[in-house]
Each structure stands twice: as structure tokens, then as C-alpha cells.
Design a protein around this motif. Sequence first.
Motif, mmCIF file in Angstrom:
data_model
loop_
_atom_site.group_PDB
_atom_site.id
_atom_site.type_symbol
_atom_site.label_atom_id
_atom_site.label_comp_id
_atom_site.label_asym_id
_atom_site.label_seq_id
_atom_site.Cartn_x
_atom_site.Cartn_y
_atom_site.Cartn_z
ATOM 1 N N PRO A 138 37.321 17.770 14.027
ATOM 2 C CA PRO A 138 35.912 18.122 13.847
ATOM 3 C C PRO A 138 35.278 18.541 15.171
ATOM 4 N N LYS A 139 34.480 19.591 15.127
ATOM 5 C CA LYS A 139 33.745 20.032 16.312
ATOM 6 C C LYS A 139 32.519 19.149 16.476
ATOM 7 N N VAL A 140 32.392 18.532 17.643
ATOM 8 C CA VAL A 140 31.304 17.599 17.898
ATOM 9 C C VAL A 140 30.787 17.832 19.304
ATOM 10 N N ASP A 141 29.538 17.467 19.544
ATOM 11 C CA ASP A 141 29.000 17.535 20.902
ATOM 12 C C ASP A 141 29.931 16.784 21.835
ATOM 13 N N ALA A 142 30.358 17.437 22.913
ATOM 14 C CA ALA A 142 31.425 16.888 23.758
ATOM 15 C C ALA A 142 31.101 15.518 24.328
ATOM 16 N N GLY A 143 29.835 15.239 24.606
ATOM 17 C CA GLY A 143 29.479 13.966 25.227
ATOM 18 C C GLY A 143 29.117 12.868 24.247
ATOM 19 N N LEU A 144 29.017 13.196 22.955
ATOM 20 C CA LEU A 144 28.509 12.226 21.992
ATOM 21 C C LEU A 144 29.462 11.051 21.726
ATOM 22 N N PRO A 145 30.765 11.270 21.501
ATOM 23 C CA PRO A 145 31.641 10.113 21.258
ATOM 24 C C PRO A 145 31.648 9.096 22.400
ATOM 25 N N ARG A 146 31.656 9.561 23.652
ATOM 26 C CA ARG A 146 31.614 8.618 24.777
ATOM 27 C C ARG A 146 30.299 7.824 24.761
ATOM 28 N N LEU A 147 29.199 8.498 24.439
ATOM 29 C CA LEU A 147 27.899 7.841 24.396
ATOM 30 C C LEU A 147 27.868 6.780 23.294
ATOM 31 N N LEU A 148 28.432 7.102 22.142
ATOM 32 C CA LEU A 148 28.421 6.173 21.013
ATOM 33 C C LEU A 148 29.341 4.983 21.252
ATOM 34 N N ALA A 149 30.442 5.203 21.959
ATOM 35 C CA ALA A 149 31.385 4.122 22.239
ATOM 36 C C ALA A 149 30.865 3.168 23.308
ATOM 37 N N SER A 150 29.878 3.618 24.090
ATOM 38 C CA SER A 150 29.268 2.788 25.130
ATOM 39 C C SER A 150 28.214 1.880 24.521
ATOM 40 N N LYS A 151 28.221 0.601 24.891
ATOM 41 C CA LYS A 151 27.215 -0.319 24.363
ATOM 42 C C LYS A 151 25.808 0.102 24.789
ATOM 43 N N GLN A 152 25.667 0.528 26.040
ATOM 44 C CA GLN A 152 24.345 0.948 26.495
ATOM 45 C C GLN A 152 23.954 2.271 25.846
ATOM 46 N N GLY A 153 24.907 3.207 25.756
ATOM 47 C CA GLY A 153 24.614 4.490 25.129
ATOM 48 C C GLY A 153 24.187 4.323 23.686
ATOM 49 N N LEU A 154 24.889 3.471 22.950
ATOM 50 C CA LEU A 154 24.545 3.234 21.554
ATOM 51 C C LEU A 154 23.172 2.563 21.443
ATOM 52 N N HIS A 155 22.913 1.587 22.307
ATOM 53 C CA HIS A 155 21.612 0.904 22.271
ATOM 54 C C HIS A 155 20.480 1.891 22.517
ATOM 55 N N ASP A 156 20.667 2.776 23.491
ATOM 56 C CA ASP A 156 19.622 3.752 23.797
ATOM 57 C C ASP A 156 19.390 4.702 22.631
ATOM 58 N N LEU A 157 20.460 5.126 21.963
ATOM 59 C CA LEU A 157 20.309 6.007 20.805
ATOM 60 C C LEU A 157 19.603 5.294 19.654
ATOM 61 N N CYS A 158 19.926 4.012 19.466
ATOM 62 C CA CYS A 158 19.250 3.243 18.416
ATOM 63 C C CYS A 158 17.757 3.150 18.680
ATOM 64 N N VAL A 159 17.390 2.874 19.922
ATOM 65 C CA VAL A 159 15.972 2.791 20.277
ATOM 66 C C VAL A 159 15.297 4.138 20.055
ATOM 67 N N GLU A 160 15.962 5.215 20.476
ATOM 68 C CA GLU A 160 15.385 6.557 20.358
ATOM 69 C C GLU A 160 15.139 6.940 18.904
ATOM 70 N N HIS A 161 16.037 6.545 18.011
ATOM 71 C CA HIS A 161 15.947 7.003 16.622
ATOM 72 C C HIS A 161 15.470 5.928 15.654
ATOM 73 N N GLY A 162 15.017 4.801 16.175
ATOM 74 C CA GLY A 162 14.442 3.782 15.327
ATOM 75 C C GLY A 162 15.437 3.051 14.454
ATOM 76 N N ILE A 163 16.672 2.910 14.945
ATOM 77 C CA ILE A 163 17.695 2.173 14.214
ATOM 78 C C ILE A 163 17.729 0.738 14.744
ATOM 79 N N PRO A 164 17.584 -0.271 13.892
ATOM 80 C CA PRO A 164 17.590 -1.651 14.383
ATOM 81 C C PRO A 164 18.897 -2.002 15.090
ATOM 82 N N SER A 165 18.785 -2.727 16.183
ATOM 83 C CA SER A 165 19.941 -3.234 16.922
ATOM 84 C C SER A 165 19.503 -4.496 17.639
ATOM 85 N N PRO A 166 20.455 -5.347 18.033
ATOM 86 C CA PRO A 166 20.061 -6.580 18.728
ATOM 87 C C PRO A 166 19.351 -6.275 20.047
ATOM 88 N N ALA A 167 18.374 -7.114 20.390
ATOM 89 C CA ALA A 167 17.717 -6.983 21.689
ATOM 90 C C ALA A 167 18.758 -7.108 22.795
#
Length: 425
Positions: A115-144
Motif C-alpha cells: 500500500p502507498k502511504v505517507d512515508a513518515g506516517l508508520p514511524r510516527l504511529l509506531a512511536s508512543k509520543q507520535g501516536l499520543h500527539d496524533l490522538c491529541v490532534e484528532h480528538g482520539i482518547p488516549s491515556p494521559a
Amino acid sequence: MPFDGDREVPGLIVKFGDYPLHHGGVGAIRSLGRLGIPMYAITEDRYTPAALSRYLRRAFVWPTTGTEEPERLVEGLLRIGRRIGRPTVLIPTDEEAAVLIAEHQGVLRGPFLFPKVDAGLPRLLASKQGLHDLCVEHGIPSPAASFPQSYDDVVRFAEKARFPLVAKNREAFVRRERPAVNGTTKIITREGLLTLARDWGERPGVILQEYLPREEAEDWIVHGYFDQSSTPLALFTGVKVRSWPPHAGMTANAYVVDNPELADLAARFIKQIGFTGIIDLDLRFDRRDGQYKLLDFNPRMGAQFRLFENESGVDVVRAMHLDLTGRAVPEGEQRVGHRYIVENIDLPALIAYHRSGYTTPHAPARATGTELAWLAGDDLRPFFTMLARLVRPGTKHLYRLWQTNRRGSSAGSGKRPGSTDSTTK
């Protein structure tokens, strides 16, 4: 089987690192192999369970650690592609492989399909900080969560923190350096946190996260495959009954359970971030506030993916192969009540959960069907190979199972804790 895959397009299991007892890879080999699709795999040696599956056409023996330079891994993949000799669907089983493929799409596309995907997105999603930041940005609940940058930050955090809490490695690629913690570690006291933090160096590579007590929570799973428009072509939800290590690791026992709210949450998030491909999400439902909180986003096939199949016989690996070869993905309802058991880890998990008295509220009283991770009547060798490697002299697998169970809940009390998580679900 109500549909046929493209038998002219092989599949290749891509894994980096030394974890030969990986049932997810065996499941993918069987899933596509049963459709007559030629299957290949990267293996640690010639005697892994995957290498001995009757559905594997060829094992490419390539021992890796996950610490190699990306250029070396890319060249190795291209070399394998030349030996296969025709465009091949790549099926990554770990974050290292998923990120490598995404970040080197230009050179890999042609010999391989993915699948063609944004080149930096999988690394961002696999990162705990990257995922937390995306959750905050898009209003997805995640642990504090808190991300200390120094030991002094940890000290300041400890003064106001609410214990217990959880420490995790901030980035997914902990194999490249000494990890701060061995997986998900529950920390019980302020003194325990400060004791651990002394070993984290000048820039702690950790995330300190809110602890969601298992007595007030439920563990849920979402698997899916999303096309180029981030539309789900296959989407499944289930509940995790047991994991190993307990409550924080690889799925050992799970059921398919309909959860439209959770499916909608996952589909909305995927659409917002524009992800394409297979997903494996771990969420914890917090009964205290009624929210599903996203814990992990694996931008690749999860090891327990064979739990999920719709009435048309489609799982996420089959959906990806069909989509990438230009074929329609048949629709169908998921198999509600179906159960998945990983034989080599469910028994110790069962013992540990029995001791804790924990039960999963949404687990069905009786399964409508059961799929075993290893044992399959049409492909017996992986199961017996797993058993042989599990008990052979010198193996560390049984010792690690015992050691994890023995450590139990004492982690973070001030003593050096062990692992309570797994990097290859």
C-alpha cells in the motif's frame, strides 16, 4: 472458498529480528497459501515453524537483529525480489519492516507490491509520543502521558504524579540502543520511579503514562485493511481475554465481538490521518469515564490477525492481496463469537489470570468456533516444530515464561523490574 486470489502474484513475509516462534507469519503463509498463492518468507534458519509450513514455497534464510542500517536491509529485500523474479506482495510482521518499506517506497516499488502511504506516517504511529500527539490532534482518547526530557523532569513529575503509573519506551525501535525499560512496566511508587530513572541517562527515552486499572478496564482489538482513500475494505473488532505477559503483552486468547462504536472510532481516525494498509490497534475501555483509549497502533499485520475473518472468508492479509492485485474484496459480517488461542502462551496466561481473579466481561460464554495459532490439520509441521523449539535443551523460551510469571506485579516497587510487554503481537 467463495473467491480466488491472484495466483500469479506471490506473497513475502518480511520480518527483522530474532523471534522464530512467530505464529502471525505462519498464519499469513497459511491464509494466502490455502488460496494457491505462492508464499515466501524471511526466516532465521531453515527449521523455524514458518520455514516448515507445507504452504511455503521457499524460505529465505536471513538472520537479522533489527539493528542493521536501512540500506543493508533494503538491498537484502531487493536481492530476494530478484530471486523470486516477479512482483510480490510484501507482508511485514514488525514495526521495523513496516517502517522500512514505507520510507523506501521509491526503490522497493516495482519488484514489490504494498500500500502507498505517507512515508513518515508508520514511524510516527509506531512511536508512543507520535501516536499520543496524533490522538491529541484528532480528538482520539488516549491515556494521559508525560515525556520527560531529563532526570530533573522525572523528579518534578514524580512530585505530582498519581501512582501507580506505566513507563514505556518512547520509540518503537528500541533494538538500536539499550531500552530504558523492558516493555510496559507498571511503577507503583515515587521511589520506584526515581530508582528506575537513574538508569535512563541524560535524555530519558520513555513515556510516563496514566495507569488504567484492569479492574476498571477491558482490552479491545481492532484489525482492518484500508485502501488508497483510507476506506475500510475489511474491519473487525474483538475483545482480548488473556495476554502474555499478563494484561500488557501479546494476545493469548481472544474473541470476536461486534462493537460498532469502536469500529467507527477506528475508521474515523484512519480517515483523519490518511493511513493506507493493514492496522492492528490495541484499545482499553475505561469504565470510569466510558471512553475507549488508544494504547498501541501497529501499522502492519498483527500476530493474532487470524482471529478475524468475515463470512466471505476475507481476513486483513487476504484483503490486502486482493486489493493490491486489482480484485474486489468480498464483503461479509465478521464471525461473532469466534475464538483464537495461542497454545504456547495461553496456558501460562490462564494460570496468571486465575491467580489474579480477573475475568473479561464481554467474553462470550461459549465460542462459536476456535482457531488455534499453531495447530492446523492441513499443516502440522509448524506446530510440532514450535513444540520442539520450545523444549529443546538450551532454549530460553520456557525460562522467560517462568520468569515473567514470577515477577508478577512487583515491578516498580523500587526493584529493577522486568518486561511486561511484547513487541511482536
